[in-house]
Design an enzyme around this catalytic site. Structure first.
Site: not given
Length: 466
Positions: A183, A316-317, A320, A326, A372, A375
């Site tokens: 989320e 993309h971020e 990471h 990359h 996290c 769920n």
């Protein structure tokens, strides 16, 4: 395209070489169905390069979290949060009929806007600015006039050699049973609010379209993404947003840990800014940081008028944060495609994660097991007695199917019958998993077949896909 050499001004910018199409809706509601503003499934017909195309669309259910909220600020600094009803939204995923490798991510709010893959080529579609007309323009990104030809890059420069060698693809088996749920909160800074002339509805629509693309991209990784909230810093920035992506990322992470995380339930937050970040950088995120209060964050510059490109930068971020690096030369996401984790944002069709990204993501999840994202977000807070035939997967239920159509589970309890392993799927046969090694999806072109793994009814993607 028929209109080669001519130019048209669209929302995505000036476009050279495009085709005018008139999508015709060909679906009708089933008899007795309840009328919704936006139907769960739709089909449109039009032609591309003279070829008839049937675009099949399905509403992207789960795009918004159950407690989805929108926040802005009043002139006196008060925080105003609403919980709009978003069930009957207009964002769809889809495919082209008779093209097994096709995909589509479409907004149907006002005409059709988005992108689709047809015969290995990615096209963009959006309504033309003609009143009382069904005309749409279909074009390729390469035909959008570029304001800035400079390379745009992710700012992550971590030394990957510090990582332990990852598993080989053959050792990593990921199935739908491993599904993770993420989320995301999108925070819009004041420079973005100013860029869009204070039009919050336009900003939210921009984010909805991006979220639709992100959700589709992450399906391949068996990660279900949803928007938990959008927060717009309509009066002023709540942190010091600098041209230094590193400093802004640190400030944003600290703000999330002391403020945002205490009032909105979410797993990850991304800051969207119109500030021109230093150098060629258009995004930065912490690596392998999912679920960390300060570090499960990223910063992305709203760097393009093409929604798809900003969406891919966000994807993309976020990757990471999930431990994905990359891509290097040996990584592939299909012949002719630039993959999402390329360090340089390429104007080509970037929609897919590579085989390397798939392995790195799940190597990180298996090792670190970030809690996290375990769920599954429910659509309500109510846990009721399990009963089949509703859309909500309630506590203790294995499946939610019409029992009369599926003999593999008990309609009274919604649990699998004794001895049954699955209810449906390419690798499910009469309630039993097909043998490992059974072909479940034939290769196309020079690609590889996909095989059943013996532990799931679904057809897992071959990690060695070209």
């Amino acid at each position: 395209f028929p209109y080669q050499g001519s130019s048209i001004i669209l929302e995505s910018g000036n476009v050279n070489d495009y085709e005018v199409v008139y999508p015709r809706k060909v679906t009708a509601l089933p008899k007795g169905a309840v009328q919704q503003k936006y139907e769960d499934t739709m089909q449109y017909e039009f032609k591309v390069n003279g070829e008839p195309v049937v675009l099949h669309l399905e509403k992207n259910k789960g795009l918004f979290s159950k407690d989805y909220s929108e926040t802005h600020y009043s002139p006196d600094g008060r925080r105003i949060t609403t919980h709009p009803l978003v069930e009957d939204h207009c964002y769809y995923r889809g495919r082209i009929r008779n093209d097994a490798d096709s995909t589509a991510s479409i907004s149907a709010c006002n005409g059709l806007k988005g992108h689709f893959k047809l015969r290995g080529e990615t096209y963009l579609i959006e309504p033309m600015k003609i009143s009382n007309s069904e005309a749409h323009a279909v074009y390729k990104y390469e035909n959008v006039e570029k304001e800035d030809e400079a390379h745009k890059m992710c700012g992550v420069t971590q030394n990957w050699e510090s990582y332990e060698p990852i598993k080989k693809a053959s050792q990593l088996i990921v199935t739908p049973e491993h599904q993770r749920y993420m989320e995301i909160v999108i925070v819009v800074d004041h420079s973005m609010y100013t860029k869009y002339n204070g039009d919050s509805d336009k900003i939210k629509t921009w984010i909805y379209e991006m979220s639709n693309t992100i959700r589709e991209s992450y399906r391949y990784l068996y990660i279900d993404t949803s928007v938990a909230a959008i927060e717009i810093w309509s009066e002023k920035d709540l942190i010091n947003v600098e041209t230094s992506a590193k400093n802004t990322l640190e400030s944003f992470g600290e703000w999330r840990a002391r403020d945002l995380i205490h009032r909105i339930s979410h797993d990850n937050a991304q800051l969207l800014t119109a500030t021109d970040l230093d150098g060629p950088t258009i995004g930065l995120a912490y690596v392998a940081s999912m679920c960390d209060p300060k570090r499960s964050v990223g910063v992305v510059q709203d760097h393009s008028s093409v929604n798809h490109l900003v969406a891919i930068t966000l994807a993309h971020e976020i990757a990471h944060n999930l431990g994905v690096r990359h891509d290097e030369g040996s990584c592939s996401c299909g012949s002719g495609y630039t993959c999402i984790m390329s360090p340089v944002i390429n104007p080509d069709a970037m929609k897919y994660f590579s085989d390397c990204s798939y392995i790195q993501c799940w190597d990180y999840i298996m090792k670190e097991n970030p809690p996290c994202i375990l769920n599954k977000p429910l659509r309500t807070d109510t846990v009721s007695t399990p009963v089949s035939g509703n859309e909500l997967l309630e506590a203790g239920k294995d499946y939610d199917r019409d029992s009369s159509a599926n003999p593999c589970y008990d309609a009274a309890t919604c649990k699998l019958n004794q001895g049954a392993q699955c209810t449906a799927g390419p690798c499910c046969d009469q309630g039993r998993f097909k043998e490992e090694g059974t072909i479940c999806r034939r290769a196309r072109g020079d690609d590889l077949d996909d095989y059943c793994n013996g532990i799931s009814g679904d057809c897992p993607r071959n990690p060695y896909h070209a």
